[in-house]
Design a protein around this motif. Structure first.
Motif, short mmCIF file in Angstrom:
data_model
loop_
_atom_site.label_atom_id
_atom_site.label_comp_id
_atom_site.label_asym_id
_atom_site.label_seq_id
_atom_site.Cartn_x
_atom_site.Cartn_y
_atom_site.Cartn_z
N GLU A 110 15.82 12.94 14.36
CA GLU A 110 15.84 11.52 14.41
C GLU A 110 15.33 10.97 13.21
OE1 GLU A 110 17.75 8.21 15.45
OE2 GLU A 110 17.82 9.83 16.50
N LYS A 113 17.48 11.74 10.30
CA LYS A 113 18.32 11.25 10.26
C LYS A 113 18.20 9.62 9.66
CE LYS A 113 21.88 9.33 13.37
NZ LYS A 113 22.19 9.32 14.78
N GLU A 114 17.13 8.91 10.01
CA GLU A 114 16.57 7.64 9.60
C GLU A 114 16.30 7.76 8.21
OE1 GLU A 114 16.97 4.74 11.31
OE2 GLU A 114 17.76 5.85 12.84
N LYS A 117 19.46 8.20 6.11
CA LYS A 117 20.39 6.55 6.42
C LYS A 117 19.47 5.75 5.31
CE LYS A 117 21.98 6.51 10.96
NZ LYS A 117 21.83 5.72 12.20
N ARG A 118 18.24 5.69 5.18
CA ARG A 118 17.39 4.71 4.45
C ARG A 118 17.68 5.26 2.88
NH1 ARG A 118 13.29 5.20 8.02
NH2 ARG A 118 12.12 6.73 6.80
N ILE A 120 20.41 6.83 1.72
CA ILE A 120 21.70 6.49 1.53
C ILE A 120 21.93 5.11 1.08
CG2 ILE A 120 23.98 6.43 2.51
CD1 ILE A 120 23.58 9.14 3.95
N GLU A 121 21.41 4.26 1.95
CA GLU A 121 21.26 2.94 1.82
C GLU A 121 20.79 2.52 0.36
OE1 GLU A 121 23.08 -0.42 2.95
OE2 GLU A 121 23.03 1.29 4.23
N LYS A 124 22.98 3.57 -2.26
CA LYS A 124 24.34 2.58 -2.28
C LYS A 124 24.00 1.28 -2.67
CE LYS A 124 27.47 0.60 1.18
NZ LYS A 124 27.51 0.26 2.56
#
Length: 171
Positions: A110, A113-114, A117-118, A120-121, A124
């Motif tokens: 987890e 994963k977080e 995500k951070r 990737i964000e 992005k």
């Protein structure tokens, strides 16, 4: 015929011989009792006592063996119970460790994963910002070129494509 008071009638029973034989028999019995029956009976009593002692010792040994057997059975039962307890405790401990490992792995997954995500964000947002900057830069360039000269639609399209291609090469 001799006149002997101990002799009876014609059959010839001699009372003196009878008494003599009786006295000898009594003396023989006394000697047998003293020298044969006494020691023989002593030996028999000793043997009887010895056999009784051996029987008693054998009975004590048997009782001791039964006692030891019962103790061994009890110890074996206790050892089996203790072993069963250790096995159950080990299973429980193993299950707890398995649950802890699974929970730690899930938490790590987890967290990764977080983190992903951070990241990737963030990338992005950086890409969007860079794209906006490029679009703004291209817009300014296109606008400045358009202002300099009046272009046809085909020329404008060619100009935009050239600038996009240049921006891609610079990157």
């Amino acid at each position: 015929m001799p006149t002997n008071a101990f002799v009876l009638g014609a059959g010839g029973v001699n009372t003196g011989d009878i008494i003599f034989q009786l006295v000898m028999f009594i003396i023989l019995l006394a000697l047998l009792k003293k020298f044969a029956w006494g020691p023989l009976m002593g030996i028999m009593h000793e043997r009887e006592n010895h056999i009784a002692n051996e029987i008693e010792a054998a009975e004590k040994s048997r009782q001791e063996a039964n006692k030891n057997l019962e103790e061994q059975r009890q110890l074996l039962t206790e050892a089996r119970q203790e072993a069963q307890g250790l096995i159950e405790n080990s299973k429980k401990h193993g299950e707890e460790q398995r649950q802890e490992i699974i929970a730690a792995a899930r938490a790590e997954a987890e967290r990764l994963k977080e983190s992903a995500k951070r990241e990737i964000e963030t990338q992005k947002e950086q890409a969007v910002t860079a794209l906006r900057e490029q679009v703004a830069s291209l817009s300014v360039l296109v606008a400045s070129k358009v202002i300099e000269k009046e272009l046809s639609v085909e020329d404008q399209q060619k100009l935009i494509n050239d600038y996009i291609q240049e921006a891609g090469e610079q990157r």
